[in-house]
Design a protein around this motif. Structure first.
Motif, PDB file in Angstrom:
ATOM      1  N   GLY A  52       0.275  -0.763  -0.333  1.00 37.53           N
ATOM      2  CA  GLY A  52       0.203   0.172  -0.182  1.00 37.53           C
ATOM      3  C   GLY A  52       0.783   1.154   0.126  1.00 37.53           C
ATOM      4  O   GLY A  52       0.547   1.986  -0.648  1.00 37.53           O
ATOM      5  N   ALA A  80       0.507   3.609  -2.991  1.00 37.59           N
ATOM      6  CA  ALA A  80      -0.591   5.125  -2.808  1.00 37.59           C
ATOM      7  C   ALA A  80      -0.220   5.918  -1.649  1.00 37.59           C
ATOM      8  O   ALA A  80      -0.637   5.935  -0.661  1.00 37.59           O
ATOM      9  N   ASN A  98      -2.333   8.360  -0.106  1.00 38.01           N
ATOM     10  CA  ASN A  98      -3.569   8.195   0.782  1.00 38.01           C
ATOM     11  C   ASN A  98      -3.711   7.115   1.608  1.00 38.01           C
ATOM     12  O   ASN A  98      -4.391   7.202   1.927  1.00 38.01           O
ATOM     13  N   PHE A  99      -2.657   6.367   1.180  1.00 38.55           N
ATOM     14  CA  PHE A  99      -2.569   4.658   1.918  1.00 38.55           C
ATOM     15  C   PHE A  99      -1.570   4.832   3.078  1.00 38.55           C
ATOM     16  O   PHE A  99      -2.742   4.710   4.646  1.00 38.55           O
ATOM     17  N   ASN A 127      -7.082   7.347   6.996  1.00 39.09           N
ATOM     18  CA  ASN A 127      -6.923   5.779   6.429  1.00 39.09           C
ATOM     19  C   ASN A 127      -6.830   4.414   6.998  1.00 39.09           C
ATOM     20  O   ASN A 127      -7.450   4.000   7.815  1.00 39.09           O
ATOM     21  N   ASN A 143      -8.503  -2.168   1.096  1.00 36.20           N
ATOM     22  CA  ASN A 143      -8.251  -0.622   0.969  1.00 36.20           C
ATOM     23  C   ASN A 143      -6.924  -0.601   0.358  1.00 36.20           C
ATOM     24  O   ASN A 143      -7.461   0.390  -0.663  1.00 36.20           O
ATOM     25  N   GLN A 149      -7.490   2.092  -2.728  1.00 35.73           N
ATOM     26  CA  GLN A 149      -6.399   2.873  -3.113  1.00 35.73           C
ATOM     27  C   GLN A 149      -5.604   2.861  -4.528  1.00 35.73           C
ATOM     28  O   GLN A 149      -5.813   4.764  -4.854  1.00 35.73           O
ATOM     29  N   ASN A 150      -5.793   1.575  -5.435  1.00 34.76           N
ATOM     30  CA  ASN A 150      -5.308   1.912  -6.135  1.00 34.76           C
ATOM     31  C   ASN A 150      -6.424   1.521  -7.988  1.00 34.76           C
ATOM     32  O   ASN A 150      -6.203   1.312  -8.792  1.00 34.76           O
ATOM     33  N   ASN A 151      -8.062   1.917  -7.099  1.00 41.33           N
ATOM     34  CA  ASN A 151      -8.460   2.021  -8.539  1.00 41.33           C
ATOM     35  C   ASN A 151      -8.683   0.528  -9.294  1.00 41.33           C
ATOM     36  O   ASN A 151      -8.725  -0.074 -10.051  1.00 41.33           O
TER      37      ASN A 151
END
Length: 366
Positions: free
Chosen positions: A49, A53, A56-57, A62, A307, A311-313
């Motif tokens: 993670g 990302a 965001n991660f 988060n 998650n 976060q990585n779509n």
């Protein structure tokens, strides 16, 4: 000569079986070693993670999101851990959660709560969970129905009853005091996370520091030996499923506070997520071994993995495939320990018979 060989063979086998294992194998075969493996797996997912990302991660907000997402499945998984340690299974927890959420959000129940106290909603939801669990326990323990079939029947029946009571609608919770209480932050942490933590600590104490927990492990390790030792196996099994129903009721209250609504679609496939978390956490499906700590790590592993995918779509399909691979790996690793436990059970049972049968074993235990 052949007679001597036959006489010495069992002793040689016993001596071989009692040979000390290597220090490294001893460490990783114990509870601490298994939990260490789970920690390393969780850290590996966190590392992925961070690499993919980071902004965001890797932040406190988060982390709270991950814990909040893990909380409801986590509470259900605690009750599931006890059932699986005893050698059982509960497929009905998701449907029981849905039924408890629907009953707790019925207009009549909300009117009573508004005229008295919002705690009534919680008590009713918990009572529904415990009641459904007791029905499971009675059917399994005293009706001698296989746990898989009994809880599968409850899964279908509870969700069907929830649909009837809700009239296939979503029932909105309008009690503001209840919603305010279920959405409060304590020390900056969501109340759902605190509930998960309290249930996990309570489950750990119950399993590791009480007679109830020791009896649960004994029943899962060898049901007949537990009965001969004086444990009321049927009664204990009934209460184990009541405990599983209780955690489903607690999860229903948490979901009511989170979604502000009760519906028959709540908890869909939650039973599979809970079983997966328990198995990955190191609890044997054949019973006799398991830890609450391992279950908590199992829940966190899946929540963190989800998650990272979000976060990585990445697609939910790929997430499901990854989760399936993790479960298969966990089960394959379990088989090594499960085979050893089965052999030990058979050896101990033969030892009891060789020592003089059931009567002598009872006298020894007494």
């Amino acid at each position: 000569m052949s007679e001597q060989t036959q006489t010495l063979a069992p002793e040689q086998k016993a001596a071989t079986s009692q040979m000390p294992a290597s220090p490294l194998k001893s460490v990783f075969s114990g509870a601490a070693g298994r939990n260490l493996g789970l920690v390393l797996a969780l850290l590996a997912i966190v590392a992925v993670g961070m690499l993919t990302a980071f902004d965001n991660f890797f932040n406190f907000g988060n982390a709270l999101v991950i814990l909040r997402q893990a909380s409801i499945i986590g509470v259900i998984s605690i009750g599931m851990t006890f059932v699986i340690i005893s050698g059982g299974i509960d497929l009905s927890v998701g449907a029981v959660l849905a039924l408890a959420s629907v009953v707790g959000s019925l207009a009549a129940i909300q009117d009573i709560a508004k005229s008295s106290h919002w705690i009534v909603t919680i008590v009713i939801a918990l009572a529904v969970g415990v009641g459904a669990g007791l029905i499971n326990g009675v059917v399994i323990a005293y009706g001698k129905v296989a746990a898989f079939m009994a809880t599968l029947a409850m899964l279908v029946g509870a969700r069907g009853l929830a649909e009837v009571l809700a009239n296939n609608r979503t029932l909105v919770v309008s009690d503001r005091d209840f919603l305010r209480a279920m959405n409060v932050d304590l020390l900056g942490v969501d109340i759902l996370i605190w509930i998960f933590a309290l249930v996990a600590v309570g489950g750990w104490l119950l399993l590791n520091r009480t007679t109830f927990g020791r009896r649960t492990v004994a029943i899962g390790g060898n049901r007949e030996a537990a009965r001969l030792a004086g444990i009321k196996v049927k009664q204990h099994t009934m209460w184990l499923y009541a405990l599983s129903g209780l955690t489903a009721g607690i999860a229903a209250v948490m979901l009511l506070g989170r979604t502000n609504a009760g519906t028959s679609t709540h908890g869909n496939l939650y039973e599979l997520d809970a079983i997966a978390a328990v198995v990955v956490g190191g609890t044997l499906l054949i019973g006799g071994r398991g830890t609450i700590t391992g279950t908590v790590f199992g829940v966190l592993i899946f929540a963190t993995l989800s998650n990272v995918f979000v976060q990585n779509n990445m697609s939910s399909s790929l997430q499901a495939i990854t989760k399936g691979v993790i479960i298969v790996i966990a089960v394959l690793l379990q088989q090594r320990f499960a085979v050893g436990r089965v052999k030990k059970r058979r050896t101990s049972q033969r030892g009891v018979l060789d020592a003089g049968g059931v009567n002598s074993s009872v006298q020894t235990q007494e």
